[in-house]
Write an enzyme that holds these catalytic residues in place. Structure first.
Site, PDB file in Angstrom:
ATOM      1  NE  ARG A 115      -3.918   0.652   1.804  1.00 36.46           N
ATOM      2  CZ  ARG A 115      -5.151   0.750   2.298  1.00 36.46           C
ATOM      3  NH1 ARG A 115      -5.395   1.490   3.360  1.00 36.46           N
ATOM      4  NH2 ARG A 115      -6.151   0.113   1.725  1.00 36.46           N
ATOM      5  CG  HIS A 142      -8.356  -0.141  -3.073  1.00 39.98           C
ATOM      6  ND1 HIS A 142      -7.575  -1.193  -2.635  1.00 39.98           N
ATOM      7  CD2 HIS A 142      -9.066   0.268  -1.973  1.00 39.98           C
ATOM      8  CE1 HIS A 142      -7.802  -1.397  -1.344  1.00 39.98           C
ATOM      9  NE2 HIS A 142      -8.694  -0.524  -0.927  1.00 39.98           N
ATOM     10  CD  GLN A 145     -13.102  -2.216  -0.811  1.00 38.72           C
ATOM     11  OE1 GLN A 145     -12.353  -2.138   0.143  1.00 38.72           O
ATOM     12  NE2 GLN A 145     -14.316  -2.736  -0.723  1.00 38.72           N
ATOM     13  CG  ASP A 237     -13.569   6.150  -1.822  1.00 39.46           C
ATOM     14  OD1 ASP A 237     -13.581   6.095  -0.566  1.00 39.46           O
ATOM     15  OD2 ASP A 237     -12.517   6.063  -2.494  1.00 39.46           O
ATOM     16  CB  CYS A 277     -14.085   1.078  -0.478  1.00 40.11           C
ATOM     17  SG  CYS A 277     -13.586   2.812  -0.442  1.00 40.11           S
ATOM     18  NE  ARG A 305     -10.143  -5.409   0.456  1.00 34.42           N
ATOM     19  CZ  ARG A 305      -9.414  -4.363   0.864  1.00 34.42           C
ATOM     20  NH1 ARG A 305     -10.023  -3.287   1.312  1.00 34.42           N
ATOM     21  NH2 ARG A 305      -8.095  -4.364   0.782  1.00 34.42           N
TER      22      ARG A 305
HETATM   23  N1  NVA Z   1      -9.987   6.537  -1.959  1.00 35.92           N
HETATM   24  C1  NVA Z   1      -9.668   6.168  -0.597  1.00 35.92           C
HETATM   25  C2  NVA Z   1      -9.889   4.698  -0.395  1.00 35.92           C
HETATM   26  C3  NVA Z   1      -9.599   4.211   0.985  1.00 35.92           C
HETATM   27  C4  NVA Z   1      -9.792   2.731   1.135  1.00 35.92           C
HETATM   28  C5  NVA Z   1      -8.230   6.533  -0.301  1.00 35.92           C
HETATM   29  O1  NVA Z   1      -7.363   6.320  -1.157  1.00 35.92           O
HETATM   30  O2  NVA Z   1      -7.954   7.056   0.778  1.00 35.92           O
HETATM   31  N1   CP Z   2     -11.275  -0.171   2.157  1.00 28.78           N
HETATM   32  C1   CP Z   2     -10.019  -0.184   2.620  1.00 28.78           C
HETATM   33  O1   CP Z   2      -9.057  -0.437   1.911  1.00 28.78           O
HETATM   34  O2   CP Z   2      -9.902   0.060   3.966  1.00 28.78           O
HETATM   35  P1   CP Z   2      -8.552   0.283   4.793  1.00 28.78           P
HETATM   36  O3   CP Z   2      -7.984   1.626   4.381  1.00 28.78           O
HETATM   37  O4   CP Z   2      -9.002   0.269   6.228  1.00 28.78           O
HETATM   38  O5   CP Z   2      -7.589  -0.815   4.486  1.00 28.78           O
END
Ligand code: NVA
Ligand code: CP
Length: 322
Positions: A115, A142, A145, A237, A277, A305
């Site tokens: 990540r 992502h 997800q 989101d 998500c 997930r």
């Molecule tokens: N678009 C959000 C998704 C979090 C799971 C982010 O990147 O923070």
């Molecule tokens: N949806 C998702 O990826 O959540 P986290 O940021 O908690 O991993």
């Protein structure tokens, strides 16, 4: 009972999952079938040790609840082990080249989940790793997800092909992965985003092509009501993703009118489900009554997930699912 795995899941052995370009419709459907199978088995108390003795390295340069916990539990339940590697506690945060990190980790672990911020960093790591690399979220994509989301939609409606998903809000990593995955499986994906916050045109164009080939479609619109009209799935989101915290106030202004609330959801199909998500901001991108209401499936998504990622891990890192 043999796991529902076939030549398709076997062909994913050793492959990275960075985004969906190199995954076919059959690959995605095979992952969903395997994920659903593993979910059923777990409920029956059966946890096949498909990754016995294998370790997944998990690099996190951003916060996470779901991704970290679901990958860690997935590895444990598949008989393997997961290592949490934060940038601050490893040499990654002190500037060790990502290519060296990839080569070193490949000598220890059977797979690497990452990540991070820029997607290019993930690609560089994958280019230098000799084990599968899985995208646990970048600024651009992502995919894990989106797979969990397709599994959730399939559970609710059955066949994915021909279903309409309306995404309302920011043209971000989540929308990109939904455009890609939805297009590959022949869904109709309609997004409504404010001016200046649309998805990457390259991702949209590519998804349009995939959707055409699979009998679906892609549309990027401005008006949330137009996107949501008659949709089976309404998805949103956050307006400010991780790394965009300083833009939050400007974004709140730009996204006014893009909240998924009861009047907007009322324009969707009667059977429509609401998806997010998570984490969510009630009163911003979604009203509390919608996310906590009867059409919301957000916790099913979060649970899925675990199951979808088990499928990805077993298919890419396993010695073949039995
Ligand atoms: N678009 C959000 C998704 C979090 C799971 C982010 O990147 O923070
Ligand atoms: N949806 C998702 O990826 O959540 P986290 O940021 O908690 O991993």
């Amino acid at each position: 009972m043999a796991l529902t795995a076939n030549a398709t899941t076997h062909s994913m052995l050793g492959r990275h999952l960075l985004e969906f370009s190199n995954y076919t419709r059959d690959d995605i459907l095979a992952l969903l079938t395997l994920g659903a199978d593993l979910k059923t088995r777990r409920r029956q108390g059966d946890r096949p040790a498909l990754l016995a003795g294998k370790t997944l390295g998990m690099i996190f340069e951003k916060a996470s609840t779901r991704t970290r916990v679901s990958f860690e539990v997935a590895m444990f339940e598949l008989g393997g082990h997961a290592l949490f590697l934060s940038d601050g506690a490893t040499q990654i945060g002190r500037g060790e080249p990502i290519a060296d990190t990839a080569r070193v980790l490949s000598r220890y672990v059977a797979g690497i989940m990452v990540r991070t911020f820029g997607h290019a960093k993930l690609v560089e790591l994958a280019d230098h790793a000799s084990v599968p690399v899985i995208n646990g979220l970048t600024d651009d994509h992502h995919p894990c997800q989106a797979l969990a989301d397709l599994l959730t939609i399939q559970e609710k409606f059955g066949d994915l092909r021909g279903l309409t998903l309306a995404y309302v809000g920011d043209g971000n990593n989540m929308l990109h992965s939904l455009l890609q995955a939805g297009a590959k499986v022949g869904m109709h994906v309609r997004a409504a985003t404010p001016e200046g916050y649309g998805p990457d045109p390259g991702v949209t164009e590519q998804a349009e092509k995939w959707a055409r080939e699979a009998g679906g479609s892609v549309a990027v619109l401005r008006d949330p009501r137009e996107a949501v009209a008659g949709a089976d799935v309404v998805y949103t989101d956050v307006w400010a993703s991780m790394g965009q915290e300083t833009e939050a106030a400007r974004r709140q202004a730009a996204f006014a009118g893009y909240e998924v609330n009861a009047p907007l959801l009322a324009g969707a199909a009667r059977r429509a489900i609401f998806m997010h998500c998570l984490p969510a901001h009630r009163g911003e991108e979604v009203s509390a009554d919608v996310i906590d209401g009867r059409q919301s499936v957000v916790f099913d998504q979060a649970e899925n997930r675990l199951h979808a990622q088990k499928a990805v891990l077993a298919a890419t890192m396993g010695t073949g699912v039995r």
